[in-house]
Design a protein around this motif. Structure first.
Motif, short mmCIF file in Angstrom:
data_model
loop_
_atom_site.label_atom_id
_atom_site.label_comp_id
_atom_site.label_asym_id
_atom_site.label_seq_id
_atom_site.Cartn_x
_atom_site.Cartn_y
_atom_site.Cartn_z
N LEU A 88 -5.28 0.56 -8.42
CA LEU A 88 -5.30 1.86 -7.74
C LEU A 88 -5.83 1.73 -6.31
O LEU A 88 -5.36 2.42 -5.40
N LEU A 89 -6.82 0.85 -6.11
CA LEU A 89 -7.33 0.64 -4.76
C LEU A 89 -6.27 -0.02 -3.88
O LEU A 89 -6.15 0.32 -2.69
N TRP A 90 -5.49 -0.93 -4.45
CA TRP A 90 -4.36 -1.50 -3.69
C TRP A 90 -3.35 -0.40 -3.36
O TRP A 90 -2.74 -0.41 -2.29
N GLY A 91 -3.21 0.54 -4.28
CA GLY A 91 -2.33 1.68 -4.01
C GLY A 91 -2.84 2.54 -2.87
O GLY A 91 -2.06 3.06 -2.07
N LEU A 92 -4.18 2.70 -2.80
CA LEU A 92 -4.78 3.47 -1.71
C LEU A 92 -4.51 2.81 -0.37
O LEU A 92 -4.13 3.47 0.61
N LEU A 93 -4.70 1.48 -0.30
CA LEU A 93 -4.38 0.75 0.92
C LEU A 93 -2.91 0.95 1.29
O LEU A 93 -2.57 1.21 2.46
N LEU A 101 -1.07 2.65 4.66
CA LEU A 101 -0.07 1.93 5.44
C LEU A 101 1.25 2.68 5.47
O LEU A 101 1.97 2.67 6.47
N TRP A 102 1.58 3.34 4.36
CA TRP A 102 2.81 4.14 4.30
C TRP A 102 2.80 5.23 5.37
O TRP A 102 3.84 5.50 5.98
N TRP A 160 3.43 2.17 -3.03
CA TRP A 160 2.18 2.85 -3.40
C TRP A 160 2.33 3.60 -4.71
O TRP A 160 1.38 3.66 -5.51
N VAL A 161 3.52 4.11 -4.99
CA VAL A 161 3.73 4.77 -6.28
C VAL A 161 3.75 3.72 -7.40
O VAL A 161 3.25 3.97 -8.51
N THR A 162 4.29 2.53 -7.12
CA THR A 162 4.25 1.44 -8.10
C THR A 162 2.82 1.08 -8.46
O THR A 162 2.47 0.95 -9.64
#
Length: 200
Positions: free
Chosen positions: A113-118, A122-123, A141-143
């Motif tokens: 989830l933290l990688w998703g936040l990053l 970036l998105w 990020w949805v992945t």
């Protein structure tokens, strides 16, 4: 552009082509496992690919983006290169008994989830970049969100959904690399990448 002697400087290659395909190929292979198309035991095949192509090649691309003064490209490629090293080392250390994650609970899910936040932040930056980058980072990020929630909650259906979306994301990244390489080779736009940004 000219050098200090006034002569025309040679054109500089676009490192994004290398970084995108390194990310894309590794993401597609892992996503096929996450989606249940390939067996979970196939993660052992992903590990060396993650270290060599998803990890090292993206780090090289990120350093080249730094040389070009591209803050977005530097941050993205170095970060996701480090992600693949983290993922590969996590599997290697856990399977070899060097670390014990049996009691980690939802920690891996929270890390995703933290990688998703990053990726989400970036998105936001891709709103001023090409449409292909917008699509890659949107699906990425949805992945991460789906995989993170799936890992944290122990939900196979969410993890499978993340796998399918990751497959789309990786395919888009390969397409982006294909477009950059092909367009540079032909000296004109052969493969459309949606150069008009979402926000001008």
């Amino acid at each position: 552009m000219s050098d200090v002697n006034g002569a025309a400087a040679p054109p500089v290659a676009n490192p994004a082509a290398l970084g995108l395909v390194g990310f894309g190929l590794t993401t597609v292979l892992l996503s096929l496992i996450n989606a249940g198309v390939l067996p979970a035991g196939g993660e052992g095949v992903v590990i060396p690919l993650a270290l060599a192509y998803g990890g090292l090649i993206q780090i090289v691309a990120g350093l080249l983006e730094f040389r070009l003064g591209n803050t977005f490209g530097m941050t993205a490629f170095l970060s996701y290169g480090a992600f693949w090293w983290w993922f590969a080392l996590l599997l290697l250390f856990a399977h070899s008994g060097l670390i014990d994650i049996s009691g980690a609970g939802p920690t891996v899910g929270v890390a995703l989830l933290l990688w998703g936040l990053l990726t989400f932040y970036l998105w936001i930056g891709t709103f001023r970049l090409s449409r292909i980058l917008f699509a890659i980072f949107l699906t990425l990020w949805v992945t991460f969100l789906l995989l993170g929630l799936g890992a944290a909650q122990g939900s196979a259906s969410l993890s499978h959904a993340g796998g399918w979306l990751g497959l789309l994301c990786g395919t888009l990244a390969i397409y982006g690399s294909f477009g950059i390489v092909t367009n540079a080779t032909f000296g004109r736009t052969v493969i459309p990448l949606g150069e008009t940004p979402i926000l001008k």
